[in-house]
Design a protein around this motif. Structure first.
Motif, PDB file in Angstrom:
ATOM      1  N   TYR A  60      -1.656  10.522  11.402  1.00  0.00           N
ATOM      2  CA  TYR A  60      -1.500   9.163  10.868  1.00  0.00           C
ATOM      3  C   TYR A  60      -0.917   9.160   9.456  1.00  0.00           C
ATOM      4  CZ  TYR A  60      -4.244   7.914  14.930  1.00  0.00           C
ATOM      5  OH  TYR A  60      -4.667   7.751  16.223  1.00  0.00           O
ATOM      6  N   LEU A  61      -0.399  10.309   9.018  1.00  0.00           N
ATOM      7  CA  LEU A  61       0.249  10.332   7.704  1.00  0.00           C
ATOM      8  C   LEU A  61       1.510   9.480   7.746  1.00  0.00           C
ATOM      9  CD1 LEU A  61       0.168  14.131   6.716  1.00  0.00           C
ATOM     10  CD2 LEU A  61      -1.218  12.289   5.728  1.00  0.00           C
ATOM     11  N   PRO A  62       1.811   8.774   6.668  1.00  0.00           N
ATOM     12  CA  PRO A  62       3.093   8.057   6.628  1.00  0.00           C
ATOM     13  C   PRO A  62       4.242   9.032   6.875  1.00  0.00           C
ATOM     14  CG  PRO A  62       1.704   7.397   4.789  1.00  0.00           C
ATOM     15  CD  PRO A  62       1.007   8.535   5.465  1.00  0.00           C
ATOM     16  N   SER A 114      -9.169   4.925   7.366  1.00  0.00           N
ATOM     17  CA  SER A 114      -8.203   4.217   6.516  1.00  0.00           C
ATOM     18  C   SER A 114      -6.769   4.558   6.890  1.00  0.00           C
ATOM     19  CB  SER A 114      -8.434   4.578   5.040  1.00  0.00           C
ATOM     20  OG  SER A 114      -9.715   4.196   4.646  1.00  0.00           O
ATOM     21  N   LEU A 115      -6.516   5.832   7.183  1.00  0.00           N
ATOM     22  CA  LEU A 115      -5.158   6.234   7.575  1.00  0.00           C
ATOM     23  C   LEU A 115      -4.751   5.570   8.883  1.00  0.00           C
ATOM     24  CD1 LEU A 115      -5.322  10.041   6.735  1.00  0.00           C
ATOM     25  CD2 LEU A 115      -3.583   8.480   5.854  1.00  0.00           C
ATOM     26  N   GLY A 163       0.834  -1.192   0.000  1.00  0.00           N
ATOM     27  CA  GLY A 163       0.000   0.000   0.000  1.00  0.00           C
ATOM     28  C   GLY A 163       0.859   1.227   0.000  1.00  0.00           C
ATOM     29  N   ALA A 164       0.369   2.285   0.640  1.00  0.00           N
ATOM     30  CA  ALA A 164       1.060   3.558   0.599  1.00  0.00           C
ATOM     31  C   ALA A 164       2.388   3.501   1.336  1.00  0.00           C
ATOM     32  CB  ALA A 164       0.171   4.618   1.215  1.00  0.00           C
ATOM     33  N   MET A 224      -4.078   1.829   5.742  1.00  0.00           N
ATOM     34  CA  MET A 224      -4.597   1.231   4.501  1.00  0.00           C
ATOM     35  C   MET A 224      -4.894   2.256   3.405  1.00  0.00           C
ATOM     36  SD  MET A 224      -7.194  -1.481   6.241  1.00  0.00           S
ATOM     37  CE  MET A 224      -8.003  -1.896   4.712  1.00  0.00           C
ATOM     38  N   PHE A 225      -4.597   3.525   3.665  1.00  0.00           N
ATOM     39  CA  PHE A 225      -4.914   4.520   2.636  1.00  0.00           C
ATOM     40  C   PHE A 225      -3.739   4.665   1.674  1.00  0.00           C
ATOM     41  CE2 PHE A 225      -5.074   8.869   0.972  1.00  0.00           C
ATOM     42  CZ  PHE A 225      -6.264   8.760   0.297  1.00  0.00           C
ATOM     43  N   PRO A 226      -3.965   4.476   0.381  1.00  0.00           N
ATOM     44  CA  PRO A 226      -2.857   4.526  -0.595  1.00  0.00           C
ATOM     45  C   PRO A 226      -2.490   5.958  -0.977  1.00  0.00           C
ATOM     46  CG  PRO A 226      -4.905   4.026  -1.732  1.00  0.00           C
ATOM     47  CD  PRO A 226      -5.251   4.164  -0.268  1.00  0.00           C
ATOM     48  N   ILE A 227      -1.845   6.649  -0.065  1.00  0.00           N
ATOM     49  CA  ILE A 227      -1.631   8.088  -0.250  1.00  0.00           C
ATOM     50  C   ILE A 227      -0.721   8.403  -1.445  1.00  0.00           C
ATOM     51  CG2 ILE A 227       0.321   8.349   1.376  1.00  0.00           C
ATOM     52  CD1 ILE A 227      -1.359  10.929   2.330  1.00  0.00           C
TER      53      ILE A 227
END
Lengths: 77, 192
Positions: B85-87, B60-61, A6-7, B65-68
């Motif tokens: 929760y940002l990568p 999702s974040l 994923g991301a 699981m969020f495909p940022i």
């Protein structure tokens, strides 16, 4: 634990097979599609609760109050 | 116009602080944005929410699981709580909306159709959230932030739109449609 891409970049963590089996059972019928997504969620919650800076800035009560409000507004499950 | 393809662009702020208006402004100005119609316009946001994942992007974040990365080069809306929760890897440019907190709470109560009996506590919690998130994003070298005040935008949009263009580092933005999005008739929870 590499079933998800994923991301974010992922790495492997070893946990007992028995625990994985328990998690697999637990996530059946839930919104967690994989063991990785469940473990990531649980660990994120634990880490965010124990980080000193965050704990100082936002109490557990604050966090719950905010989450309740976000749920009522449709921004959070 | 094109934004940097290696950067995630985010409109953020507390809920009900003008994040949807900002998304609409960017869209009108020809700035790439990403959203779906998964959350339809309603009486609370007559011009639309401009959200992904039916507004549940925070969930999702939180689950990772969020495909940022899929949204690099486009603005997406992630409200304040989700920013924690940002990568940690990646490059971000964030337009962070601010608004009088009493107005935010008024609008939240109206939207959720409840009277908050613990309003003062709620206010303090959101105030702390706002401060915490701002501190976090300002402290990170991979995050570039522009603060826009909703009330200032309503009062005089042109200088604020110019600030946005400077932040994006482009003169390709069509500023007149952006300014025209600012609809004072939708400024309904006025306190200032």
């Amino acid at each position: 634990m590499q079933e998800k891409t994923g991301a974010e970049k992922y790495t492997s963590v070893q946990i007992p097979t028995k625990l994985v089996e328990q998690i697999e059972k637990r996530i059946q019928g839930t919104e967690f599609p994989t063991v990785t997504s469940y473990v990531t969620f649980v660990l994120s919650e634990v880490v965010s609760e124990t980080e000193p800076e965050q704990k100082e800035a936002l109490s557990k009560e604050d966090d719950e109050r905010i989450k309740d409000r976000l749920r009522s507004l449709g921004y959070l499950d | 116009m094109m934004l940097q393809g290696d950067c995630n662009y985010i409109v953020s702020g507390l809920e009900r602080s003008g994040t949807s208006m900002m998304m609409q402004m960017l869209h009108s100005g020809g700035v790439p944005i990403a959203y779906t119609e998964s959350r339809k316009a309603d009486v609370n946001n007559p011009k639309g929410y401009f959200e992904l994942e039916g507004g549940k992007i925070i969930t999702s974040l939180m689950k990772g699981m969020f495909p940022i990365e899929k949204y690099q080069g486009k603005f997406i809306k992630i409200t304040a709580y989700g920013l924690s929760y940002l990568p940690s890897t990646g490059k971000y440019k964030i337009i962070y909306m601010e608004r009088n907190l009493e107005e935010v709470l008024d609008s939240m109560e109206k939207m959720s159709n409840v009277v908050d009996e613990n309003r003062e506590q709620t206010k303090q919690s959101f105030q702390r959230l706002n401060e915490k998130v701002k501190k976090e994003i300002l402290s990170k070298e991979n995050i570039n932030v522009l603060f826009i005040h909703y009330n200032e935008m309503l009062k005089d949009p042109i200088p604020q739109v110019q600030r946005i263009c400077e932040f994006l580092g482009t003169c390709e933005v069509d500023t007149a449609p952006m300014v025209s999005v600012v609809d004072k008739q939708l400024y309904r929870q006025r306190r200032v």
